[in-house]
Design an enzyme around this catalytic site. Structure first.
Site, mmCIF file in Angstrom:
data_model
loop_
_atom_site.group_PDB
_atom_site.id
_atom_site.type_symbol
_atom_site.label_atom_id
_atom_site.label_comp_id
_atom_site.label_asym_id
_atom_site.label_seq_id
_atom_site.Cartn_x
_atom_site.Cartn_y
_atom_site.Cartn_z
ATOM 1 N N ASP A 139 -3.087 -2.810 -5.059
ATOM 2 C CA ASP A 139 -2.039 -3.762 -4.676
ATOM 3 C C ASP A 139 -1.057 -3.999 -5.823
ATOM 4 O OD1 ASP A 139 -2.811 -4.219 -2.073
ATOM 5 O OD2 ASP A 139 -3.833 -6.115 -2.489
ATOM 6 N N HIS A 171 -0.090 -11.196 -4.975
ATOM 7 C CA HIS A 171 1.260 -10.696 -4.749
ATOM 8 C C HIS A 171 2.328 -11.615 -5.336
ATOM 9 C CE1 HIS A 171 -0.570 -7.721 -2.194
ATOM 10 N NE2 HIS A 171 -1.094 -8.654 -1.421
ATOM 11 N N HIS A 216 0.833 -1.207 0.000
ATOM 12 C CA HIS A 216 0.000 0.000 0.000
ATOM 13 C C HIS A 216 0.867 1.256 0.000
ATOM 14 C CE1 HIS A 216 -3.440 -2.491 2.043
ATOM 15 N NE2 HIS A 216 -3.109 -2.927 0.841
#
EC number: 3.5.1.108
Length: 303
Positions: A241, A264, A78
């Site tokens: 993200d 991720h 973030h």
């Protein structure tokens, strides 16, 4: 087009989403070509961790840097997304724990923090990474891709067979030549399911999560009294993200990024594949800012 840093240091205190620990974050101006460097001030050696894709060695629900000596800096996506959104190249990030504070679950508080500190240009050219050939990572029905593009755009889709998601769009496309990161992406919050809480906490994760810093979903509904900030907030947060994950490469990307059911781990793998593919990318600079792709013209003006 010039590199950017902060005008002055600024601090904030919050709680780590996964650790539940209270941490203090201090952002410092840094010299040209420093990049983004994290410093664990709670450790005796105040170890410095320079951001690079090869150090993302834990992607369980966040992007966490782990050095060879075991120094961890977690949940950086973030903050990295906010740096990307404001075009900040160089900053030293001091943190008193192993995880960034989650704030409200979006990057908007970090945007506010950075704008309050002030942003200044530096006497060095901003370095972009231009993607020259398509790079793709596929894992089953999940995939991510970087494609040559004269700008920066993101298209992501998610797929959850759940009433709360079925009532909302699960695909968003944003071209930053005509859309504002601050207005359309930065306020989108992280989300999670009630049934995941026990699993996460048994694995030392999610200990700091609550309705003030995440969208929480039960078997059917969003539990947050205020509801969603955007009808498609779930997928907008995935874009937030992804922008943070991609900025771990250390430079703005001139490319079109797209993906389906990505996370991720796949975002990081895509960066590693790109860096390892000969001829897939190149560094570029722009002496005249007007020659830069339109996606980078709307960066907030330096006051």
């Amino acid at each position: 087009m010039l590199q950017r840093t902060l005008k002055q240091a600024i601090s904030a205190t919050g709680v780590g989403l996964h650790s539940g620990e209270r941490v203090k974050l201090t952002l410092h101006p840094a010299a040209p070509d420093t990049g983004i460097v994290f410093r664990r001030t709670d450790l005796p050696a105040q170890d410095e961790v320079a951001v690079r894709p090869a150090l993302v060695n834990d992607t369980r629900l966040s992007s966490t840097l782990v050095t060879e000596t075991g120094v961890r800096v977690g949940t950086i996506e973030h903050l990295m997304s906010a740096f990307a959104g404001l075009g900040i190249d160089n900053v030293i990030v001091d943190v008193t724990g192993a995880e960034m504070p989650i704030m409200d679950g979006s990057s908007a508080p970090f945007i506010f923090l950075l704008q309050t500190a002030g942003i200044e240009e530096q006497p060095a050219a901003k370095k972009f990474i231009r993607v020259r050939q398509t790079i793709e990572v596929i894992e089953g029905d999940k995939w991510v891709k970087l494609v040559p593009h004269d700008g920066f755009s993101v298209q992501l889709s998610i797929e959850f067979n759940h009433p709360a998601f079925n009532r909302a769009p699960q695909m968003v496309s944003v071209d930053f030549a005509s859309h504002s990161y601050i207005e359309e992406i930065s306020r989108a919050r992280t989300f999670g399911f009630m049934h995941e809480v026990e699993y996460m906490r048994s694995h030392g994760l999610g200990r700091g999560g609550n309705l003030n810093n995440a969208i929480v979903i039960d078997d059917e509904y969003v539990l947050n009294p205020e509801g969603l900030r955007f009808p498609d907030e779930f997928v907008r947060h995935k874009i937030l993200d992804a922008i943070g994950d991609l900025y771990i490469v250390g430079h703005p990307l001139i490319a079109a990024f797209s993906g389906h059911k990505s996370g991720h781990a796949m975002n990081n793998k895509l960066l590693r594949v790109m860096l390892e593919t000969p001829g897939a990318w190149e560094f570029v600079t722009f002496d005249n800012p007007e020659d830069a792709p339109g996606s980078f013209h709307p960066l907030p003006e330096v006051a």
